[in-house]
Structures are given as C-alpha cells and as structure tokens.
Design a protein around this motif. Structure first.
Motif, mmCIF file in Angstrom:
data_model
loop_
_atom_site.group_PDB
_atom_site.id
_atom_site.type_symbol
_atom_site.label_atom_id
_atom_site.label_comp_id
_atom_site.label_asym_id
_atom_site.label_seq_id
_atom_site.Cartn_x
_atom_site.Cartn_y
_atom_site.Cartn_z
ATOM 1 N N PHE B 97 -12.743 9.490 2.471
ATOM 2 C CA PHE B 97 -13.137 8.085 2.421
ATOM 3 C C PHE B 97 -14.063 7.785 3.595
ATOM 4 N N SER B 98 -15.259 7.301 3.267
ATOM 5 C CA SER B 98 -16.330 7.290 4.267
ATOM 6 C C SER B 98 -16.057 6.395 5.469
ATOM 7 N N SER B 99 -15.220 5.375 5.302
ATOM 8 C CA SER B 99 -15.028 4.456 6.429
ATOM 9 C C SER B 99 -13.795 4.806 7.262
ATOM 10 N N MET B 100 -13.042 5.831 6.825
ATOM 11 C CA MET B 100 -11.717 5.995 7.423
ATOM 12 C C MET B 100 -11.665 7.059 8.509
ATOM 13 N N THR B 101 -10.818 6.784 9.488
ATOM 14 C CA THR B 101 -10.548 7.776 10.517
ATOM 15 C C THR B 101 -9.600 8.838 9.945
ATOM 16 N N VAL B 102 -9.446 9.911 10.692
ATOM 17 C CA VAL B 102 -8.517 10.963 10.279
ATOM 18 C C VAL B 102 -7.119 10.372 10.112
ATOM 19 N N TRP B 103 -6.731 9.582 11.080
ATOM 20 C CA TRP B 103 -5.400 8.959 11.047
ATOM 21 C C TRP B 103 -5.197 8.134 9.780
ATOM 22 N N GLU B 104 -6.209 7.371 9.417
ATOM 23 C CA GLU B 104 -6.086 6.535 8.218
ATOM 24 C C GLU B 104 -5.981 7.379 6.949
ATOM 25 N N HIS B 105 -6.671 8.523 6.951
ATOM 26 C CA HIS B 105 -6.551 9.413 5.787
ATOM 27 C C HIS B 105 -5.117 9.899 5.600
ATOM 28 N N LEU B 106 -4.400 10.022 6.704
ATOM 29 C CA LEU B 106 -3.046 10.555 6.604
ATOM 30 C C LEU B 106 -2.049 9.485 6.201
ATOM 31 N N LEU B 107 -2.494 8.235 6.184
ATOM 32 C CA LEU B 107 -1.618 7.148 5.740
ATOM 33 C C LEU B 107 -1.910 6.733 4.299
ATOM 34 N N VAL B 108 -3.194 6.810 3.922
ATOM 35 C CA VAL B 108 -3.621 6.115 2.710
ATOM 36 C C VAL B 108 -2.968 6.653 1.442
ATOM 37 N N ALA B 109 -2.686 7.939 1.399
ATOM 38 C CA ALA B 109 -2.168 8.521 0.162
ATOM 39 C C ALA B 109 -0.648 8.520 0.100
ATOM 40 N N GLN B 110 -0.018 8.046 1.149
ATOM 41 C CA GLN B 110 1.448 8.052 1.140
ATOM 42 C C GLN B 110 1.975 7.087 0.090
ATOM 43 N N PRO B 111 3.002 7.518 -0.663
ATOM 44 C CA PRO B 111 3.556 6.634 -1.683
ATOM 45 C C PRO B 111 4.061 5.351 -1.040
ATOM 46 N N ARG B 112 3.876 4.226 -1.739
ATOM 47 C CA ARG B 112 4.366 2.955 -1.202
ATOM 48 C C ARG B 112 5.881 2.921 -1.193
ATOM 49 N N GLN B 113 6.407 2.113 -0.277
ATOM 50 C CA GLN B 113 7.862 1.941 -0.216
ATOM 51 C C GLN B 113 8.249 0.833 -1.180
ATOM 52 N N GLY B 114 8.351 1.167 -2.462
ATOM 53 C CA GLY B 114 8.677 0.154 -3.455
ATOM 54 C C GLY B 114 7.611 -0.922 -3.473
ATOM 55 N N ALA B 115 7.982 -2.112 -3.949
ATOM 56 C CA ALA B 115 7.015 -3.201 -3.992
ATOM 57 C C ALA B 115 7.279 -4.167 -2.846
ATOM 58 N N SER B 116 7.893 -3.682 -1.800
ATOM 59 C CA SER B 116 8.364 -4.596 -0.768
ATOM 60 C C SER B 116 7.226 -5.152 0.067
ATOM 61 N N LEU B 117 7.550 -6.200 0.783
ATOM 62 C CA LEU B 117 6.605 -6.894 1.641
ATOM 63 C C LEU B 117 6.061 -5.985 2.735
ATOM 64 N N ARG B 118 6.762 -4.875 2.971
ATOM 65 C CA ARG B 118 6.356 -3.970 4.043
ATOM 66 C C ARG B 118 4.930 -3.473 3.880
ATOM 67 N N ASN B 119 4.520 -3.339 2.604
ATOM 68 C CA ASN B 119 3.172 -2.830 2.366
ATOM 69 C C ASN B 119 2.096 -3.824 2.765
ATOM 70 N N LEU B 120 2.496 -5.062 3.005
ATOM 71 C CA LEU B 120 1.528 -6.095 3.368
ATOM 72 C C LEU B 120 1.515 -6.351 4.869
ATOM 73 N N MET B 121 2.387 -5.661 5.579
ATOM 74 C CA MET B 121 2.510 -5.879 7.021
ATOM 75 C C MET B 121 1.820 -4.742 7.770
ATOM 76 N N PRO B 122 1.474 -4.980 9.023
ATOM 77 C CA PRO B 122 0.868 -3.896 9.795
ATOM 78 C C PRO B 122 1.739 -2.647 9.749
ATOM 79 N N ILE B 123 1.123 -1.532 9.425
ATOM 80 C CA ILE B 123 1.869 -0.295 9.237
ATOM 81 C C ILE B 123 2.652 0.062 10.491
ATOM 82 N N ARG B 124 2.013 -0.190 11.643
ATOM 83 C CA ARG B 124 2.589 0.267 12.898
ATOM 84 C C ARG B 124 4.030 -0.195 13.065
#
Ligand SMILES: Nc1ncnc2c1ncn2[C@@H]1O[C@H](COP(=O)(O)OP(=O)(O)O)[C@@H](O)[C@H]1O
Ligand SMILES: [Mg+2]
Lengths: 279, 257, 292
Positions: B97-124
């Motif tokens: 993905f052209s705009s993403m850092t290495v770190w972001e590549h390692l997060l982006v494909a991870q399966p979501r944790q259900g449909a919970s609000l967590r996916n809308l909050m800062p990952i950190r």
C-alpha cells in the motif's frame, strides 16, 4: 465582543469544515465525490422541516437528518461501486444536480422560492458540532478501520486480497460522509435561517473538494487548514477589490503546482506535532 | 456434487478451468495441498501459475471446476472471504500500500476483533493485542529498523519481506507465495528457506511458485508442473526432476538448471 | 408547435454537442475533467460579440472566438495540466477550476457582469418553413456544428494526429512505446477542445443576441452530461446526444415545467454511466479483468 463580521466568517468556516470533512472521509477510500452538496441539501431540508413544522429540538433534528442522509449515501454508494475515478466523480456530480433540481420542484418546501422560519443558532453551537466531528474523525484516523480505508485507497484489489471487505468499506464511507454533510446542511439552514436549492449546487460541492485538496487530503487536520483558507483568503484579498477572485484563482493554481499534496501532509503534521510518525 | 473434503487437505482444486478471451490460462487443473505440507508449482513463463493463485484467492473466479479448503467450498467466494478463511498470498509484482509504513502494513491485514467499537478507536490503546502481533512479525522478519519507513520506498528484498509479513499477520492456514526468491541473492534465499521451514514446522501449509530449481527441489514435499495451463506432471521432487515430459516441456525450454 | 420545439431543441443541442466534444477530447484522452471549458465557451462568446460590434462579418467573429479560446486552452494545458499530469485526477481538475475562476473574474471586469446585448435586428432574419419559423441564426448554429463535428471526426478517424490521439486514449504507455509524442498529442487535444468551446460560445451568444459572464456555468455542467450520454470515446456520440438532450430539455420545459428538466438530464446521465458506461454509441467494453 467579537464583531459580527468575524463571527460570520467563523460560522462559515465551521460549516465549511464539516462539509470538507464529509468529502475527506469519502476520498480516504479513493472515491471522489462531486455531489456532497446534495447530501448537505438533504440534511438541510430535513432538519429545517423538523424544527419548523414539527418544532423538534435542533440537535435531534440534526441527528435524524444525518441518519436519513447516510441511508441515502449508502443507497448512492452501492451503484457507485461500479464506477471508478473520473466516472464516479461525474456520477456524483449528477446526483448533486438531481438533488438540487428535486428541491427546486419540491413545492412543499418552498421550491424555487426557498424555505425559511428556522431559529438562528449561535456561533458556539456551530463550532461545538464542527469540533466534535473533527475530533471523531481525528480519533478514527488512528483506528484499524481507517487503515482499511487507506488500503482501499492505495490498492483496492490488493486490499480485497488481504481480507478487507472493500464493498462495506466504500459504501460505508459514502454513508458516513453523507451523514456529516447533512449536519453541515442543518447548521447552514439554522445559521442563515433561509435556504434555497441554489445553496446546494455544484459550486458548493466543489468548495468542499477544494478545501480538502488545498489543506491536504491525507490528514484530517488538512480540512481545517483548507476550510480556513477558502473563507479567509478572499477576505485577505479584498484590497485587490474587483480582482480578488482572479488573484484567488492564481493562488489556487500556485498552491497546487508547488504543493500538490496540499498544505498539510503526514510528514509535515508529524513534524508540527513533534511525533515520530510511529504510533 | 463437490463437498468439502475432510481428508486433511488444506486446499483441493478439481478440474479448474480459466480462459482469458481466447487464451486458456488454466485447463482442467487439479491440485491438492495436504495440510502441513509445502507444495511447489513450476512451469515456464506464461504457464498459468500466477493465474492459478488468482483463481484460488478469488481475484478471478474459475470458469468451471471447484476449489475447496479443509472446511469449505470457496470456488465463488469474494477475495476477502477467502483471505479470512485462512488463505494468504504474496504477489509476483509486489503490491504494497503506497501510503503505508511498514508498521501499518503489519496491522492492516489483521482480522478485526468482531464488530466492536474497538476497531474505531486508536489501535495503540484500543487493541494492544494487534499491536503485539505486529511487533512479533516485525522482529520475526528483522524489520525493526524500517518500522516507520514508507514500505514502497525500501529496497526490493525488504519489500518482499514486508509483503510476506503482511500475509502472515492475517493468521493464515495456507500461504501462497508467488516467486518469493526472485531478485534475491543466495544468502537471502537461504534465509527465506530456513524461515519457511520454520513456519511449516509450526503447522503452516505452503503453496509456492518458484523458478529457482534448487530452491524448489530442496524445500517442497511435492511439486506440480504447469505448461500451457495444464498440469503435465506431479509428484516428489525426485520424480519430477527425472520426468522426461518435464525435461522436454520445461527444462528444455528454459535451458537446464 | 411541436415542430417549432424540435427546431429549438436542435439548436440548443448543437451547442451542447460542441461543448461536450470539447470536454470529451480532454476527458476521453487524459481522463481529466477540464472545468475551465465552460469559461472558454463564455470567453469565445465575448470575443465574438466584440468582433461583431466592430462590424466584422460573422465568419470573422467565429474565427476570432475560436482562436481566443484555443490559445487559452493551450495555456491551461501548459500551466494547469502538464505539470500535474501524474497527480491524482482531482488535482489537475482543480487547477483548471482555478483558470475558470480567473477567466470569469477577468471577463466580468472587462465587460461587466450585466448581460451584453446586440441590437435585436442584427441576426433576426427568419424564414418560414410551412408552420415552422426558423431564425437564420439557428440554421447557422446547426450548420456550423455539423461542419465542425465532421472536421473533428475526420481528424480523429483519418489523420495521423487522430491515430496518435486514439493511441494515447487507449494507453499512454503503449502510445509512448509506439513512438507517439504524448506531449504533442495532449497539446492537440487541448487545442481542438478550445476551438470547439470557442465556436460554441460565438454561436450561442449570437443566437440569443445576449451574453453574461455566467453563461458557461450551467451549460458547461449540462455538456458533461451530454458527453457521458454520447460516450467519451466516440466523436459521433456527442452528435446524437447533444440534440437528444436539447430536444428532451425543450420538451420538458414545454410540457413538464421548466424545473424538471435537470432531473431528467442528470438522471439519464447516471443511468448511462451505470448501465452503458461506454455511452449510447460506444463500442463494447473489453472483457479483461484487472492484472494482479
Ligand atoms: N488478467 C488477464 N487478462 C488476460 N490475460 C491474462 C490475464 N492474466 C494472465 N493472462 C494470460 O494468462 C496466461 C498465463 O499467465 P500467468 O498466469 O501470469 O503465467 P505465469 O505466472 O505462469 O508466468 C498468459 O498468457 C497471460 O498473458
Ligand atoms: Mg507469474
């Protein structure tokens, strides 16, 4: 006490900021909408109807109008999946023009002579919404969901192949963007206390896009810069009298030529906020 | 009627066809990847190897035939569902993905944790689990020095690693690798081989396209040879190496290696 | 009455055709929406007016309007498009918007924001064909449009410049490999686009015998719809779609209330985009998936 002149400008910036963010979240998935003034108009008319005819509190009316607009956004988002790039942009342009001419024909809400009767709102109320929406977008930008939006923006096919539901992401972005635009519309109606279909034409849509691109389309903070510039620049150029729009056009072209990614981008923002870029 | 085979195969293709206009990219391809195995696919350029991956991962749908995992029939599934069913891949032409850092590549494909609000909050702070997994992948591939770099700006070999790491963060059961050692020197290829053996020992099944014969022969339990979209030979590395049909169609065309 | 409407629709449609072609030359080849085309059209109209006011004949006015718009179109290409051609498509679109703002402002300052009008007797000769009453200017508009479209079609289909245009439209990369100078082709596309927009401006403003600095805004957007409906890759698409939209418009105004017409036109455009993205006349879409 702030002069009414500056209060008026600030109100305009607040409303434009919200409209700009509505384009920003859709563009984050790589979809260019030239029709967000349509969603704004929908929100504007629904909210006005609810406060004027049914005497609902404005905040409730805004939420309802946002929900209704997001439903329409989703309905628009599905066919939009079939279109890419400039063709999608043109289709959304057509949608915006259809909404405008729908309200032109909608006599129940005044048709071409417009609609009034809304209660004037305070500057603080506008900025409460603007700041709230900006905060939500800023938080979202650091979320898993936003990474997924960016993945779709960068390479839609690859995004699907690494497990992202690109359909949900793209349609969802349209729904969310439409909701935000509707809020801008409701606030606009209750700030100017008079609306007419011409308020929600192509020029408004293009203003939103312009503010996003000028401010920087890769960070939400760019919308603040863009919206501020778009309102203030013509004011600062007033000394040029009749030529200020031409000067604005020249400046617009210059900014695009010198900084095509917009005034703010991720590296610059990281530098300004003393963050390392890692998070 | 095809049913999901409970035969311990991570992936089974039966009679898969795929045409592009007049080109028969795949004709009657049947391939099995047993669970926990490393299977190789070789064949001359244009044989249909990448198309095979595209059809498995849903980038294109097969014209006919069936594709089945250990649990489900995935023939007509959309790509994201297939990926979430445990099939991850890399691309012959690296697609980061052209705009993403290495770190972001390692997060982006991870399966979501259900449909919970967590996916809308800062990952950190909403999802430390995901950050930990990304951290693991980062150190597993030795990518720490590149954490905040835009992945697309890095050297080719590093980009390959990022792509592989991204694939693994989605926690796949089967990994598809399209020419992973292309452009690597001997040492890098050896590193990768060790890494794949390690992953395989942890239970990951692998389907691998590769031109480097020594690499394929030393790594794979089983090999399929594609030519003009059809499987012309299959079996153990030894068997395939000595198959006259293969020598003729493949090695003959490419020059011995 | 019916026939009269038809003739009026045809006149309006002819102008749509020209502007739609101006859009599609740039859009079909470069995938960029040139938002200044409406203003090139407007500028052409003003130049035409000025030349007529100096008592030159109509062909001179037409040539001057076309030349003025074409020169500006080339300036736009050099300044607003060329430096941004690898940027995301929204960026060059907005820089052309910058030009449209500038042009509107300059024209307003030079000629004023009130409508300019010609003495009404100037182009008011009419001929009666049975029950239909046709202005001579209407005949000129339609005739000039057909001639211009024929010339453009000839250039695109038959000349080496046209082959180069089509090659770049298919694929920049392939065109470059074939030795086509993409820069020159781009320039030609903007040039012809400007000529057409300028011609349309002169024709419509003389037909209405009036012009304002805002004439390009509405007609420009409508012409985008005409371009889509006709298909961006076929020259003759616009020749069908322009009159079609012109006639639909005139009829919805006559029978359905004037306001409903935009709903119909843009609705039709969206339908075409979704169901027949190649346009009414376009060829079949290639059946190839994305390369992975
Ligand atoms: N998206 C596509 N559209 C048309 N033809 C394709 C497409 N993808 C692959 N092909 C064709 O299918 C054949 C097999 O290609 P590919 O699977 O890439 O071969 P390999 O990976 O074995 O080198 C080639 O002839 C190629 O041109
Ligand atoms: Mg290949």
């Amino acid at each position: 006490m702030m002069s009414t002149y500056y209060a008026g400008l600030l109100a305009d910036i607040g409303i434009l900021l919200i409209g700009t963010l509505s384009v920003y979240v859709i563009l984050a998935t790589g979809q260019l909408s030239l029709g967000n003034a349509g969603f704004m108009g929908i929100g504007s008319y629904i909210a006005s109807f609810l406060t004027v005819e049914w005497h609902w509190p404005l905040t409730v009316a805004l939420v309802i109008s946002a929900l209704a607009a997001s439903m329409i956004g989703i309905i628009v988002g599905f066919p939009a999946l079939r279109l890419k790039g400039i063709y999608l942009a043109i289709a959304t342009l057509g949608f915006g023009e259809m909404v405008r001419s729908f309200f032109l024909n909608f006599d129940r809400m005044g048709g071409s002579s417009g609609y009034h009767g809304m209660q004037h709102i305070s500057l603080a109320y506008i900025w409460l919404w603007a700041a709230g929406i900006f905060l939500i977008v800023t938080i979202l930008e650091r979320s898993q969901l936003w990474l997924e939006l960016r993945a779709v923006h960068d390479d839609e096919t690859a995004a699907g192949l690494v497990g992202l539901n690109t359909t949900h992401i793209k349609v969802g972005a349209f729904g969310f963007g439409a909701a935000i635009a509707a809020i801008a519309g409701g606030l606009f109606a209750h700030h100017y206390v008079y609306i007419e279909p011409g308020n929600f034409g192509f020029e408004r849509s293009i203003d939103f896009v312009l503010a996003v691109i000028l401010g920087g389309s890769t960070v939400g903070a760019g919308a603040v810069v863009g919206a501020g510039l778009l309102i203030l620049l013509p004011e600062w150029l007033r000394f040029l009298a009749d030529w200020r729009l031409a000067a604005f056009g020249v400046l617009l072209i210059l900014v695009l030529l010198l900084r095509r990614q917009g005034i703010l981008d991720r590296p610059l923002l990281a530098k300004l906020t003393f963050r390392s870029g890692a998070w | 009627m095809v049913t999901a085979a409970k035969n311990g195969a991570a992936l089974t293709l039966s009679g898969v066809h795929k045409n592009f206009g007049g080109i028969r990219a795949l004709s009657d391809v049947s391939i099995t990847v047993p669970e926990g195995r490393i299977v190789g696919v070789i064949g001359p350029n244009g044989a249909g190897k990448t198309t095979l991956f595209n059809v498995i991962t849903g980038a294109f749908h097969a014209d006919s035939g069936s594709i089945v995992t250990a649990e489900q029939i995935i023939t007509r599934w959309p790509p994201h569902r297939i990926a979430r069913a445990g099939i991850a891949r890399t691309f012959q032409n690296i697609r980061l993905f052209s705009s993403m850092t290495v770190w972001e590549h390692l997060l982006v494909a991870q399966p979501r944790q259900g449909a919970s609000l967590r996916n809308l909050m800062p990952i950190r702070w909403a999802n430390p689990e995901a950050a930990r997994r990304a951290e693991d992948a980062l150190s597993f591939f030795g990518l720490e020095p590149y954490r905040t770099a835009i992945a697309r700006t890095l050297p080719y070999g590093i980009q390959r690693k990022v792509e592989m790491a991204r694939a693994l963060t989605s926690d796949p059961k089967l990994l598809l690798l399209d020419e992973p050692v292309a452009g690597m020197n001997y040492d890098e290829a050896e590193d990768l081989r060790a890494l794949l053996v390690g992953l395989n020992q942890r239970g990951l099944s692998i389907l691998l396209i590769e031109h480097d014969m020594t690499f394929v022969m030393s790594l794979c339990h089983e090999i399929y040879v594609l030519d003009f979209g059809a499987v012309i030979a299959e079996g153990s590395p030894n068997k395939v190496r000595n198959d006259p049909v293969v020598l003729d169609a493949y090695l003959g065309a490419e020059g011995a290696c | 009455m019916l026939l009269q409407q038809l003739v009026n629709g045809l006149t309006l449609g002819a102008v749509y055709t020209l502007i739609a072609l101006a859009f599609s030359l740039v859009m079909g080849i470069l995938s960029v929406l040139n938002l200044a085309i409406g203003e090139l059209f407007m500028l052409g109209g003003y130049i035409g007016f000025a030349v007529i006011a100096m008592h030159f004949p109509l062909p001179v006015a037409l040539a001057a309007g076309m030349a003025g718009a074409a020169i500006l179109s080339v300036v736009i290409q050099k300044v607003a498009y060329e430096p941004l051609r690898d940027a995301p498509l929204v960026t060059p679109m907005l820089s052309t918007l910058g030009f449209s703002i500038i042009l509107q402002n300059v024209v307003t300052n030079v000629w004023g924001s009130d409508p300019l009008q010609l003495p009404s007797e100037m182009f008011d000769n009419r001929v009666a064909l049975g029950s239909v009453d046709i202005g001579v200017m209407q005949l000129v508009v339609v005739g000039a449009t057909v001639a211009l479209v024929a010339i453009v079609a000839y250039i695109v289909q038959q000349t080496s410049v046209g082959r180069a245009l089509r090659a770049v439209a298919e694929s920049r990369e392939v065109a470059r490999l074939l030795g086509v100078s993409v820069n020159r082709v781009t320039l030609v596309a903007f040039l012809i686009s400007g000529l057409l927009a300028g011609a349309a401006g002169v024709l419509i403003s003389l037909h209405y015998a009036a012009i304002t600095p805002y004439i390009g805004v509405d007609i420009g957007l409508k012409a985008i719809a005409v371009m889509v409906i006709g298909g961006t890759t076929r020259v003759f698409g616009a020749l069908i779609a322009g009159p079609l939209i012109g006639i639909v418009e005139v009829f919805t105004i006559a029978y359905g209330g004037s306001q409903i017409r935009d709903l119909v036109v843009y609705g039709l455009m969206i339908l075409i985009l979704l169901l027949r993205p190649q346009g009414l006349l376009g060829g079949s879409r290639q059946d190839v998936g994305p390369r992975v």
